[in-house]
Design a protein around this motif. Structure first.
Motif, PDB file in Angstrom:
ATOM      1  N   SER A 143       0.850  -1.190   0.000  1.00  0.00           N
ATOM      2  CA  SER A 143       0.000   0.000   0.000  1.00  0.00           C
ATOM      3  C   SER A 143       0.879   1.231   0.000  1.00  0.00           C
ATOM      4  O   SER A 143       2.075   1.157   0.324  1.00  0.00           O
ATOM      5  N   PRO A 144       0.316   2.404  -0.347  1.00  0.00           N
ATOM      6  CA  PRO A 144       1.122   3.628  -0.322  1.00  0.00           C
ATOM      7  C   PRO A 144       1.620   3.982   1.075  1.00  0.00           C
ATOM      8  O   PRO A 144       2.567   4.755   1.210  1.00  0.00           O
ATOM      9  N   TYR A 145       1.011   3.395   2.104  1.00  0.00           N
ATOM     10  CA  TYR A 145       1.505   3.631   3.460  1.00  0.00           C
ATOM     11  C   TYR A 145       2.812   2.878   3.703  1.00  0.00           C
ATOM     12  O   TYR A 145       3.549   3.179   4.631  1.00  0.00           O
ATOM     13  N   GLN A 146       3.103   1.896   2.814  1.00  0.00           N
ATOM     14  CA  GLN A 146       4.351   1.139   2.909  1.00  0.00           C
ATOM     15  C   GLN A 146       5.401   1.655   1.935  1.00  0.00           C
ATOM     16  O   GLN A 146       6.528   1.949   2.332  1.00  0.00           O
ATOM     17  N   PHE A 147       5.049   1.774   0.619  1.00  0.00           N
ATOM     18  CA  PHE A 147       6.073   2.173  -0.341  1.00  0.00           C
ATOM     19  C   PHE A 147       6.198   3.691  -0.469  1.00  0.00           C
ATOM     20  O   PHE A 147       7.132   4.184  -1.098  1.00  0.00           O
TER      21      PHE A 147
END
Length: 339
Positions: free
Chosen positions: A114-118
């Motif tokens: 998710s964008p919260y990771q990458f």
């Protein structure tokens, strides 16, 4: 003397394909006999809407043309980005082009992370681009044209529309927030995603909150396709188009239902009016571009789309200018498969 016509604009979202709308807007503002009363938009349509309004406010028609050009140039690969943001973009796309297409990489990554990771810092290069073009404090101080920007409330799943007098850059970033790529944009503690899921573009504010009956829909996503998609890319593209046209079709059905009631006399009185609907785009040469090209920001592609938009708008104006204020030029029944 040629009569000045009044029109609302409803601008669909569609990533880089929003450059088609840029061309349409250029053609429209070149007409001194055409007044833009209200503009609604989602995602890229929202960005075009606020840049247009800001330009009209700062420098009239020429100011709008210049700001639209400046915005799309800054978005393109020919524009400049701060070092940190360029690094994010390079990591997302450029480093992968030797192995797979940007769209394939984007699909693969979004299925597993998710964008919260990458993208833990929540970097969005579009914010920098837009903030350098539009003075939102000044934008809120004017009254014309009316602005209606759509975003999707993540908690309720319902669409929300923000008006000109409350707009900040956060509202526009919320309208353009694809959840696979960017973290939800929080406004007053409420998370928002792309407006294209719930109002692409929203029509009802133009119907209920302006005194103009004519609405020109600038359509990016084709409603119909002649062939059944068979490859993975084709299927993905068609799912994208269907998803981002669903809310528009729903609003067209409602407008068509009310129009038939008005025509039959079942609804009458000053509260009810027949909306006059028009459309540019959504088919022809624009339909030949795949959904995956919505992530392509090369200047050559953007200016090609702009030129297609200009040509489509000029052709529509040449054929239908006299119809504005008189009749619809969009066959809604056909668009809905009713006739």
């Amino acid at each position: 003397m040629t009569q000045t016509k009044r029109i609302n604009l409803a601008l669909q979202g569609g990533g880089s394909h929003g450059a088609f709308t840029w061309g349409v807007l250029e053609a429209l503002i070149e007409r001194d006999d055409l007044e833009i009363v209200g503009v609604s938009g989602a995602s890229a349509g929202a960005m075009n809407a606020v840049v247009l309004a800001s330009g009209l406010q700062d420098g009239g028609r020429e100011g709008a043309r210049r700001k639209l050009q400046d915005f799309w140039l800054s978005v393109s690969s020919e524009g400049t980005l701060p070092t940190g943001e360029r690094g994010v973009v390079d990591a997302w796309f450029n480093a992968w082009t030797t192995m797979v297409s940007p769209q394939r990489w984007f699909d693969a990554v979004s299925n597993f992370t998710s964008p919260y990771q990458f993208n833990p810092l929540g970097i969005n290069p579009l914010r920098e681009h837009l903030d350098g073009i539009v003075d939102f404090g000044k934008l809120r101080s004017a009254v014309a044209p009316r602005l209606f920007i759509a975003a999707t409330n993540v908690v309720t799943g319902r669409g929300e529309v923000f008006r000109r007098d409350e707009l900040t850059i956060d509202h526009v970033m919320a309208s353009a927030c694809l959840p696979q790529l960017f973290q939800a944009v929080e406004i007053s503690g409420v998370p928002y995603w792309d407006g294209g899921y719930s109002g692409n573009p929203p029509l009802w504010p133009l119907f209920f909150e302006t005194d103009c009956r004519d609405t020109l829909i600038v359509e990016i996503n084709p409603i119909e396709r002649d062939e059944t998609p068979r490859t993975a890319d084709q299927i993905s593209d068609r799912v994208n188009e269907i998803t981002f046209n669903a809310s528009l079709l729903a609003e067209l059905r409602a407008a068509d239902f009310v129009a038939r009631l008005v025509d039959s006399g079942a609804l009458s009185g000053p509260k009810y009016r027949r909306e006059l609907l028009h459309r540019v785009g959504g088919d022809g040469k624009l339909a030949s571009f795949s959904a995956s090209s919505k992530l392509d920001v090369t200047w050559t592609l953007l200016t090609n789309l702009r030129d297609l938009g200009r040509a489509a708008a000029k052709a529509w104006l040449g054929k239908n200018f006299d119809a504005i204020g008189v009749r619809s030029t969009l066959d809604v029944g056909r668009a809905l498969g009713r006739s």
